[in-house]
Motif scaffolding. Structure first.
Motif, PDB file in Angstrom:
ATOM      1  N   UNK A   2       0.772  -1.184   0.034  1.00  0.00           N
ATOM      2  CA  UNK A   2       0.099   0.062   0.010  1.00  0.00           C
ATOM      3  C   UNK A   2       0.962   1.223   0.105  1.00  0.00           C
ATOM      4  N   UNK A   3       0.132   2.512  -0.047  1.00  0.00           N
ATOM      5  CA  UNK A   3       0.898   3.589  -0.015  1.00  0.00           C
ATOM      6  C   UNK A   3       1.107   4.141   1.503  1.00  0.00           C
ATOM      7  N   UNK A   4       2.072   4.631   1.733  1.00  0.00           N
ATOM      8  CA  UNK A   4       2.676   5.158   3.070  1.00  0.00           C
ATOM      9  C   UNK A   4       1.844   6.517   3.149  1.00  0.00           C
ATOM     10  N   UNK A   5       1.822   6.997   4.542  1.00  0.00           N
ATOM     11  CA  UNK A   5       1.092   7.957   5.077  1.00  0.00           C
ATOM     12  C   UNK A   5       1.592   9.182   4.358  1.00  0.00           C
ATOM     13  N   UNK A   6       2.781   9.435   4.060  1.00  0.00           N
ATOM     14  CA  UNK A   6       3.312  10.446   3.390  1.00  0.00           C
ATOM     15  C   UNK A   6       2.784  10.500   1.900  1.00  0.00           C
ATOM     16  N   UNK A  83      -8.081  11.809  -7.247  1.00  0.00           N
ATOM     17  CA  UNK A  83      -7.670  11.301  -6.005  1.00  0.00           C
ATOM     18  C   UNK A  83      -7.194   9.810  -6.681  1.00  0.00           C
ATOM     19  N   UNK A  84      -8.286   9.322  -7.396  1.00  0.00           N
ATOM     20  CA  UNK A  84      -8.214   7.958  -8.041  1.00  0.00           C
ATOM     21  C   UNK A  84      -6.907   7.772  -8.954  1.00  0.00           C
ATOM     22  N   UNK A  85      -6.938   8.928  -9.809  1.00  0.00           N
ATOM     23  CA  UNK A  85      -5.775   8.798 -10.689  1.00  0.00           C
ATOM     24  C   UNK A  85      -4.435   8.831 -10.100  1.00  0.00           C
ATOM     25  N   UNK A  86      -4.393   9.911  -9.279  1.00  0.00           N
ATOM     26  CA  UNK A  86      -3.182  10.223  -8.523  1.00  0.00           C
ATOM     27  C   UNK A  86      -2.683   9.091  -7.583  1.00  0.00           C
ATOM     28  N   UNK A  87      -3.586   8.087  -6.998  1.00  0.00           N
ATOM     29  CA  UNK A  87      -3.209   6.710  -6.110  1.00  0.00           C
ATOM     30  C   UNK A  87      -2.816   5.899  -7.261  1.00  0.00           C
ATOM     31  N   UNK A  88      -3.386   5.654  -8.332  1.00  0.00           N
ATOM     32  CA  UNK A  88      -3.222   4.691  -9.124  1.00  0.00           C
ATOM     33  C   UNK A  88      -1.751   5.010  -9.829  1.00  0.00           C
ATOM     34  N   UNK A  89      -1.502   6.006 -10.104  1.00  0.00           N
ATOM     35  CA  UNK A  89       0.113   6.523 -10.579  1.00  0.00           C
ATOM     36  C   UNK A  89       1.132   6.361  -9.330  1.00  0.00           C
ATOM     37  N   UNK A  90       0.743   6.703  -7.977  1.00  0.00           N
ATOM     38  CA  UNK A  90       1.716   6.391  -7.046  1.00  0.00           C
ATOM     39  C   UNK A  90       1.815   4.977  -6.869  1.00  0.00           C
ATOM     40  N   UNK A  91       0.747   4.060  -6.918  1.00  0.00           N
ATOM     41  CA  UNK A  91       0.955   2.680  -6.852  1.00  0.00           C
ATOM     42  C   UNK A  91       1.639   2.044  -7.852  1.00  0.00           C
ATOM     43  N   UNK A  92       1.673   2.408  -9.104  1.00  0.00           N
ATOM     44  CA  UNK A  92       2.363   1.961 -10.277  1.00  0.00           C
ATOM     45  C   UNK A  92       3.759   2.333 -10.150  1.00  0.00           C
TER      46      UNK A  92
END
Length: 96
Positions: A2-6, A83-92
């Motif tokens: 998952x993503x970190x808090x930061x 938010x969804x787009x940025x989360x997907x970019x961060x995960x990839x």
């Protein structure tokens, strides 16, 4: 993983920066309603064009009044999309 808090905080900051303003949407709705400028501003060009054409059959005038109540939810949906787009970019990016 998952993503970190930061990462989540950075995403929320970007969402806040990239989000559309409810106040600006209402100003566009009030002053430029005939051009459906508020819908163009909120990234809905298809429904904006449909709304413009519907003025000729009088349905568009009712639609514009209903938009006064829909603007906050349209802004929230735009924020959710960012938010969804940025989360997907961060995960990839973190998975690479």
């Amino acid at each position: 993983m998952g993503l970190s808090t930061q990462d989540k905080m950075l995403i929320e900051q970007r969402v806040t920066n990239d989000a559309k303003s409810v106040g600006a949407a209402y100003l566009l709705w009030f002053f430029l309603w005939f051009f459906s400028a508020h819908r163009f501003y909120l990234g809905r060009p298809g429904s904006a064009i449909l709304q413009i054409f519907s003025y000729f059959i009088l349905v568009g005038f009712v639609w514009v009044l209903i938009d006064a109540f829909l603007i906050p939810s349209m802004v929230q949906q735009q924020k959710d999309d960012v938010r969804k787009r940025l989360t997907l970019e961060a995960l990839t990016f973190s998975g690479a």
